[in-house]
Design an enzyme around this catalytic site. Structure first.
Site, PDB file in Angstrom:
ATOM      1  CB  CYS A 117     -42.280  13.078   0.231  1.00 23.80           C
ATOM      2  SG  CYS A 117     -42.797  12.782   1.924  1.00 23.80           S
ATOM      3  CG  HIS A 257     -45.742  13.823  -1.842  1.00 24.88           C
ATOM      4  ND1 HIS A 257     -45.859  12.495  -1.487  1.00 24.88           N
ATOM      5  CD2 HIS A 257     -45.474  14.496  -0.691  1.00 24.88           C
ATOM      6  CE1 HIS A 257     -45.671  12.379  -0.185  1.00 24.88           C
ATOM      7  NE2 HIS A 257     -45.435  13.574   0.322  1.00 24.88           N
ATOM      8  CG  ASN A 287     -47.232  11.795   3.193  1.00 27.12           C
ATOM      9  OD1 ASN A 287     -46.652  11.048   2.404  1.00 27.12           O
ATOM     10  ND2 ASN A 287     -46.706  12.922   3.632  1.00 27.12           N
TER      11      ASN A 287
HETATM   12  O1  UT7 Z   1     -44.767  14.630   2.984  1.00 23.94           O
HETATM   13  C1  UT7 Z   1     -43.586  15.190   3.490  1.00 23.94           C
HETATM   14  C2  UT7 Z   1     -43.703  16.610   3.696  1.00 23.94           C
HETATM   15  N1  UT7 Z   1     -44.651  16.920   4.726  1.00 23.94           N
HETATM   16  C3  UT7 Z   1     -45.598  17.808   4.487  1.00 23.94           C
HETATM   17  O2  UT7 Z   1     -45.719  18.292   3.396  1.00 23.94           O
HETATM   18  C4  UT7 Z   1     -46.456  18.220   5.654  1.00 23.94           C
HETATM   19  C5  UT7 Z   1     -46.590  19.706   5.672  1.00 23.94           C
HETATM   20  N2  UT7 Z   1     -47.301  20.215   6.832  1.00 23.94           N
HETATM   21  C6  UT7 Z   1     -48.644  20.042   6.981  1.00 23.94           C
HETATM   22  O3  UT7 Z   1     -49.287  19.373   6.194  1.00 23.94           O
HETATM   23  C7  UT7 Z   1     -49.308  20.757   8.111  1.00 23.94           C
HETATM   24  O4  UT7 Z   1     -48.404  21.686   8.678  1.00 23.94           O
HETATM   25  C8  UT7 Z   1     -49.857  19.835   9.240  1.00 23.94           C
HETATM   26  C9  UT7 Z   1     -51.009  19.014   8.690  1.00 23.94           C
HETATM   27  C10 UT7 Z   1     -48.753  18.939   9.761  1.00 23.94           C
HETATM   28  C11 UT7 Z   1     -50.402  20.678  10.383  1.00 23.94           C
HETATM   29  O5  UT7 Z   1     -51.378  21.589   9.890  1.00 23.94           O
HETATM   30  P1  UT7 Z   1     -51.256  23.137  10.218  1.00 23.94           P
HETATM   31  O6  UT7 Z   1     -52.411  23.775   9.565  1.00 23.94           O
HETATM   32  O7  UT7 Z   1     -49.896  23.610   9.774  1.00 23.94           O
HETATM   33  O8  UT7 Z   1     -51.418  23.149  11.766  1.00 23.94           O
HETATM   34  P2  UT7 Z   1     -50.527  23.904  12.839  1.00 23.94           P
HETATM   35  O9  UT7 Z   1     -49.308  23.097  13.130  1.00 23.94           O
HETATM   36  O10 UT7 Z   1     -50.372  25.327  12.444  1.00 23.94           O
HETATM   37  O11 UT7 Z   1     -51.466  23.839  14.083  1.00 23.94           O
HETATM   38  C12 UT7 Z   1     -52.713  24.561  14.152  1.00 23.94           C
HETATM   39  C13 UT7 Z   1     -53.426  24.193  15.437  1.00 23.94           C
HETATM   40  C14 UT7 Z   1     -52.531  24.201  16.667  1.00 23.94           C
HETATM   41  O12 UT7 Z   1     -53.307  24.636  17.762  1.00 23.94           O
HETATM   42  P3  UT7 Z   1     -53.223  26.150  18.295  1.00 23.94           P
HETATM   43  O13 UT7 Z   1     -51.798  26.365  18.676  1.00 23.94           O
HETATM   44  O14 UT7 Z   1     -53.647  26.986  17.140  1.00 23.94           O
HETATM   45  O15 UT7 Z   1     -54.181  26.152  19.436  1.00 23.94           O
HETATM   46  C15 UT7 Z   1     -52.170  22.764  16.834  1.00 23.94           C
HETATM   47  O16 UT7 Z   1     -51.841  22.436  18.163  1.00 23.94           O
HETATM   48  O17 UT7 Z   1     -53.914  22.856  15.322  1.00 23.94           O
HETATM   49  C16 UT7 Z   1     -53.448  22.085  16.418  1.00 23.94           C
HETATM   50  N3  UT7 Z   1     -53.264  20.716  15.975  1.00 23.94           N
HETATM   51  C17 UT7 Z   1     -54.246  19.809  15.970  1.00 23.94           C
HETATM   52  N4  UT7 Z   1     -55.532  19.866  16.361  1.00 23.94           N
HETATM   53  C18 UT7 Z   1     -56.278  18.763  16.231  1.00 23.94           C
HETATM   54  C19 UT7 Z   1     -52.141  20.157  15.470  1.00 23.94           C
HETATM   55  N5  UT7 Z   1     -52.387  18.872  15.151  1.00 23.94           N
HETATM   56  C20 UT7 Z   1     -53.682  18.634  15.455  1.00 23.94           C
HETATM   57  C21 UT7 Z   1     -54.517  17.515  15.358  1.00 23.94           C
HETATM   58  N6  UT7 Z   1     -55.798  17.621  15.736  1.00 23.94           N
HETATM   59  N7  UT7 Z   1     -54.067  16.333  14.840  1.00 23.94           N
END
Ligand code: UT7
Length: 330
Positions: A117, A257, A287
């Site tokens: 990125c 970004h 992204n």
């Molecule tokens: O560009 C290159 C660099 N990349 C980035 O900068 C990405 C950085 N990371 C992020 O943007 C975020 O971590 C994500 C968007 C990937 C995920 O968001 P998050 O707020 O960190 O979610 P999480 O992984 O903490 O998950 C929270 C909950 C989980 O459920 P439980 O365990 O709380 O029941 C996940 O299973 O959300 C669930 N979850 C989803 N639910 C609905 C994860 N993905 C999804 C989804 N839809 N697509």
């Protein structure tokens, strides 16, 4: 007029494919929902390059052609093309080679630069150095990725984020202090295990096993990447502004970004910029990895004014991150 040569951006071109992949369509592929995606990432839709036989170069070529048309020059005038990408058409030859050929840039050399990125920022500083050296007059810097080629559309944690797109800028020498003024680029290979593609390189060549294990897709530990991105992108932007003796009022635009709206908000807060000075198109394109920053510049081009101080900032796989200060030249 100063004797020092700086590298000014003199034209921009962008390209996104026609196909719109909406949150509603993703709801049919994985267990997710529009509300979760919009509130956790800020994304409503992304563009996907559909069709066999089309690679990243097929988005770069129209982006560069638009840029050349705007500047009123031919492809044969280009000296060098740098392509920031992690989704090259092939491992080799480089996508830059392929793009030079398709454009008819017969006098250009070029190369690909892989910094995920941060690919556009790394490429921009590299391209600016070529101009500043005095040896090159027209350098095209591209950020482009066909992320759909490496996204697993059964993995809800990654397939909702990424999209396809390409952006390109033309760098030319300037003697009046416009262009790329300063850059802080960083890397930490210790973070690589949080965000990478496991197979397909020399370490683990493609095999039946690697395909079965889905190792040719993006692997991302979202929370770990998020934590680093929020801190590091903000820190480096703050440091850049400080060391150039600028305050928030002196900055016309932040071009972050586009990975997650929450990361963008944290960076803007840290340097004290209000939302109206922050370019945001993540809702439409998702992204696009190396594509996000030049696509923002392309979308906002008619709002930019000569002399604007603009901060570009990125964080991505590697880890790689950085911030670049430019003074808009037209
Ligand atoms: O560009 C290159 C660099 N990349 C980035 O900068 C990405 C950085 N990371 C992020 O943007 C975020 O971590 C994500 C968007 C990937 C995920 O968001 P998050 O707020 O960190 O979610 P999480 O992984 O903490 O998950 C929270 C909950 C989980 O459920 P439980 O365990 O709380 O029941 C996940 O299973 O959300 C669930 N979850 C989803 N639910 C609905 C994860 N993905 C999804 C989804 N839809 N697509």
């Amino acid at each position: 007029m100063s004797s020092k040569i700086s590298a000014a951006i003199t034209a921009i071109g962008g390209y996104v494919p026609d196909y719109v992949l909406s949150n509603a369509e993703l709801e049919k592929l994985v267990d997710t929902n529009d509300e979760w995606i919009r509130t956790r990432t800020g994304i409503s839709e992304r563009r996907i390059l559909k069709g066999a036989g089309l690679g990243t170069s097929d988005m770069i070529v129209p982006a560069v052609e638009r840029l050349l048309k705007k500047r009123g020059i031919g492809a044969e005038e280009i000296d060098c093309i740098i392509v920031g990408t992690v989704t090259p058409d092939m491992v080799f030859p480089s996508t830059a080679n392929i793009v030079c050929h398709k454009l008819g840039a017969v006098n250009a050399w070029g190369f690909d630069l892989a910094a995920a990125c941060s690919g556009f920022l790394y490429s921009l500083t590299t391209g600016a150095s070529l101009i500043e050296s005095g040896r090159y007059k027209k350098v095209v810097v591209v950020g482009a990725d066909k992320m759909s080629a490496i996204v697993d559309y059964s993995d809800r944690t990654t397939c909702i984020i990424f999209g396809d797109g390409a952006g390109a800028v033309l760098l030319e020498p300037n003697n009046n202090g416009y262009g790329v003024l300063d850059s802080i680029l960083r890397s930490d290979g210790g973070g690589g295990h949080h965000l990478h593609m496991k197979a397909g390189g020399s370490l683990k060549p493609a095999s039946i096993e690697s395909v079965t294990n889905k190792e040719h897709f993006i692997y991302q530990e979202g929370q770990a990447v998020f934590k680093h991105a929020v801190r590091d992108m903000a820190d480096v932007s703050f440091e850049l502004i400080q060391r150039n003796n600028l305050g928030a009022d002196d900055i016309a635009w932040l071009v972050p970004h586009q990975a997650n709206k929450r990361i963008i908000d944290a960076t803007a807060n840290r340097i004290g910029l209000p939302a109206e000075k922050v370019m945001l198109n993540i809702q439409r394109y998702g992204n696009t990895t190396a594509g996000t920053i030049p696509l923002c510049l392309w979308d906002w081009e008619d709002k930019l004014n000569k002399g604007d101080n603009i901060v570009l900032a990125a964080f991505g796989g590697g880890f790689t991150w950085g911030a670049t200060l430019i003074k808009w030249g037209y």
